[in-house]
Design an enzyme around this catalytic site. Sequence first.
Site, PDB file in Angstrom:
ATOM      1  N   ILE A 104       0.843  -1.191   0.000  1.00 20.03           N
ATOM      2  CA  ILE A 104       0.000   0.000   0.000  1.00 20.03           C
ATOM      3  C   ILE A 104       0.884   1.249   0.000  1.00 20.03           C
ATOM      4  O   ILE A 104       2.038   1.196   0.424  1.00 20.03           O
ATOM      5  CB  ILE A 104      -0.960  -0.015   1.223  1.00 20.03           C
ATOM      6  CG1 ILE A 104      -1.942   1.164   1.178  1.00 20.03           C
ATOM      7  CG2 ILE A 104      -0.204  -0.096   2.527  1.00 20.03           C
ATOM      8  CD1 ILE A 104      -3.056   1.110   2.229  1.00 20.03           C
ATOM      9  N   CYS A 105       0.336   2.335  -0.487  1.00 19.70           N
ATOM     10  CA  CYS A 105       0.948   3.669  -0.419  1.00 19.70           C
ATOM     11  C   CYS A 105       2.169   3.740  -1.341  1.00 19.70           C
ATOM     12  O   CYS A 105       2.047   3.630  -2.549  1.00 19.70           O
ATOM     13  CB  CYS A 105       1.265   3.993   1.040  1.00 19.70           C
ATOM     14  SG  CYS A 105       1.689   5.713   1.375  1.00 19.70           S
ATOM     15  N   ALA A 106       3.351   3.918  -0.786  1.00 20.52           N
ATOM     16  CA  ALA A 106       4.576   3.995  -1.586  1.00 20.52           C
ATOM     17  C   ALA A 106       5.112   2.610  -1.930  1.00 20.52           C
ATOM     18  O   ALA A 106       5.887   2.450  -2.876  1.00 20.52           O
ATOM     19  CB  ALA A 106       5.641   4.795  -0.839  1.00 20.52           C
ATOM     20  N   GLY A 152      -2.931  -0.892  -2.429  1.00 25.43           N
ATOM     21  CA  GLY A 152      -3.755   0.135  -1.815  1.00 25.43           C
ATOM     22  C   GLY A 152      -3.142   1.500  -2.025  1.00 25.43           C
ATOM     23  O   GLY A 152      -1.940   1.625  -2.269  1.00 25.43           O
TER      24      GLY A 152
END
Length: 185
Positions: A104-106, A152
């Site tokens: 998720i994210c980075a 995500g």
Amino acid sequence: MKALVVLADGCEELEAVAIIDLLRRAQVSVTVCAAQASATVRGAHGIDFQADETLTAAPEALAAAYDLAVSPGGMGCMEALRANPAVLAVYRAFAAAGRFHGAICASPAVLDAAGLLAGKRYCCYPGIQQMIPNGTYVPDVPALRDGTLLTGAGPGTAVPFALLLIEALAGRETRDEVAAGLLLS
């Protein structure tokens, strides 16, 4: 069902906690694994996590023992995981074994560094897609599944992402039960 949550210093705490907490609510056995020498992982905002173990097992053994390998984001975490050959080998082993693998994210950038986004659709924190030369970025979605790949978008989507992990592992009914318990239904 068993999940391996791979962390490194600089992880986004909200994402790590949502993943660990919601998987456990779904009766998934979760092992928190530090991808560094110390089992104490310092989050991006100064919150410490005590990992259950450090990353020492062979990637193929982990892929045989767990149903999912997943990592939270945070720039420091992503950079540490992406630069760690053992982490990349773990994600490759999970993909090769047909096991779920996610970030998720980075941290979808970690999956790309492992060679796992080519021909796949993914989401990530807006702007991170510029660091990811492979795959097809899908904006404006909280979480996305493409086969065994689960991604995500960021901290605010940590709960929908964790629910996607639950649905992949345990099915829609279990996902809905956990969501209802969180007053999300």
